[in-house]
Enzyme design. Structure first.
Site, PDB file in Angstrom:
ATOM      1  N   LYS A  44      -2.022  22.206  -7.529  1.00  0.00           N
ATOM      2  CA  LYS A  44      -1.214  23.273  -8.115  1.00  0.00           C
ATOM      3  C   LYS A  44      -0.293  22.736  -9.204  1.00  0.00           C
ATOM      4  CE  LYS A  44      -1.162  26.204  -3.974  1.00  0.00           C
ATOM      5  NZ  LYS A  44      -0.306  26.898  -2.985  1.00  0.00           N
ATOM      6  N   GLU A  92       4.853   5.256   3.533  1.00  0.00           N
ATOM      7  CA  GLU A  92       4.236   6.535   3.879  1.00  0.00           C
ATOM      8  C   GLU A  92       5.332   7.568   4.076  1.00  0.00           C
ATOM      9  OE1 GLU A  92       2.156   9.410   4.285  1.00  0.00           O
ATOM     10  OE2 GLU A  92       0.796   7.682   4.347  1.00  0.00           O
ATOM     11  N   GLU A 116       0.855  -1.184   0.000  1.00  0.00           N
ATOM     12  CA  GLU A 116       0.000   0.000   0.000  1.00  0.00           C
ATOM     13  C   GLU A 116       0.892   1.235   0.000  1.00  0.00           C
ATOM     14  OE1 GLU A 116      -3.608   2.349   2.324  1.00  0.00           O
ATOM     15  OE2 GLU A 116      -2.646   0.651   3.321  1.00  0.00           O
ATOM     16  N   ASP A 147      -3.157  12.163  -2.776  1.00  0.00           N
ATOM     17  CA  ASP A 147      -3.249  13.617  -2.883  1.00  0.00           C
ATOM     18  C   ASP A 147      -3.266  14.003  -4.363  1.00  0.00           C
ATOM     19  OD1 ASP A 147      -2.795  16.413  -2.856  1.00  0.00           O
ATOM     20  OD2 ASP A 147      -1.769  16.260  -0.929  1.00  0.00           O
ATOM     21  N   ASP A 179       9.380   7.650   0.134  1.00  0.00           N
ATOM     22  CA  ASP A 179       8.614   7.786  -1.100  1.00  0.00           C
ATOM     23  C   ASP A 179       8.692   6.496  -1.907  1.00  0.00           C
ATOM     24  OD1 ASP A 179       7.905   8.614  -3.897  1.00  0.00           O
ATOM     25  OD2 ASP A 179       7.761  10.578  -2.934  1.00  0.00           O
ATOM     26  N   ASP A 230     -11.940  10.320  -4.282  1.00  0.00           N
ATOM     27  CA  ASP A 230     -13.162  11.115  -4.369  1.00  0.00           C
ATOM     28  C   ASP A 230     -13.004  12.214  -5.409  1.00  0.00           C
ATOM     29  OD1 ASP A 230     -11.216  12.174  -2.565  1.00  0.00           O
ATOM     30  OD2 ASP A 230     -12.659  13.686  -1.931  1.00  0.00           O
TER      31      ASP A 230
END
Length: 257
Positions: A142, A88, A63, A138, A115, A174
């Site tokens: 921008k 993470e 994950e 995320d 990363d 979403d």
């Protein structure tokens, strides 16, 4: 095929959240977390060896960006035969996931702080992953942050070689744009076939649980990795052949790219 995990001037990968590990070493910022389920392969040869050993026994699921770790822990609990690895970039989320794993007494998971673009191609062997999850990434709205997006064509071109034929790749979001970009990038690799779902019940993330409670809509894009490219152009077929040779030679994931 575009060069996966593109490098710039030899100082690391572009768009890494927190910067490349080697640069962080130069500035003296190195996270120290003492926990048996936490591995820091970039600063410890012993941890690097332990991570390779952990990844060597299938099935393995990864994950990317596990947040507070609810899905990661749920997957380790519901699939006790699986070896689950979570990556993470936020230290507090790593600590939260480790606390949850401790609370449930789970030992079939390992947690990494870093990363995925920097770690996966080095430590994961090509064609070895059973499943890869990227849940509510995320969107980096921008323009100057677009290089940080995890769902680029280059990234998926690299990730496809890490999954075994038939392996699962699942993205939830979403943000419709994220799912659209995922489908476009997946189609561009030639090795992903979209499927209706994972085929088995999966745990939820912290964000997903909140969305379900508040009836906030979200969606998913789910794929299986095909053994051969659907439309194998020269680049796609060449990458697949490199992956096969690397797997036979026992090379690490970086050899595929």
């Amino acid at each position: 095929m575009a060069e996966a995990f593109d490098r710039t001037d030899g100082k690391g990968l572009r768009g890494l959240v927190g910067g490349a590990f080697d640069r962080r070493l130069e500035t003296g910022w190195t996270p120290r977390i003492e926990h048996p389920l936490f591995l820091n392969p970039r600063s410890s040869a012993e941890d690097a060896k332990a991570l390779r050993a952990f990844l060597a026994e299938p099935p393995v699921a990864v994950e990317i960006g596990f947040g507070r770790g609810l899905f990661l822990v749920g997957l380790a609990r519901s699939c006790p035969r699986w070896r689950v690895v979570g990556l993470e970039v936020r230290r507090k989320c790593v600590l939260s996931a480790l606390t949850r794993l401790d609370r449930e007494g789970l030992t079939n998971a390992r947690v990494l702080l870093g990363d995925a673009r920097e770690l996966l191609p080095v430590y994961v062997n090509p064609g070895s992953l059973e499943a890869l999850f990227l849940l509510f990434p995320d969107p980096w709205w921008k323009r100057k942050h677009h290089k940080r997006r995890l769902l680029s064509a280059d990234l998926l071109a690299g990730l496809v070689g890490l999954l075994r034929p038939g392996g699962l790749f699942l993205v939830r979001s979403d943000v419709p744009m994220v799912l659209e970009l995922t489908r476009e990038a997946a189609a561009g690799t030639g090795f992903f076939r979209e499927v209706p779902g994972a085929g088995f019940e999966l745990p939820v993330t912290d964000r997903e649980r909140r969305y379900l409670e508040r009836e906030v809509p979200y969606g998913e894009a789910c794929f299986r990795r095909m053994e051969r490219a659907a439309e194998a152009g020269a680049d796609g077929e060449a990458c697949f052949r490199r992956m096969e040779r690397a797997a036979e030679a026992g090379a690490d994931g970086e050899a595929c790219f």
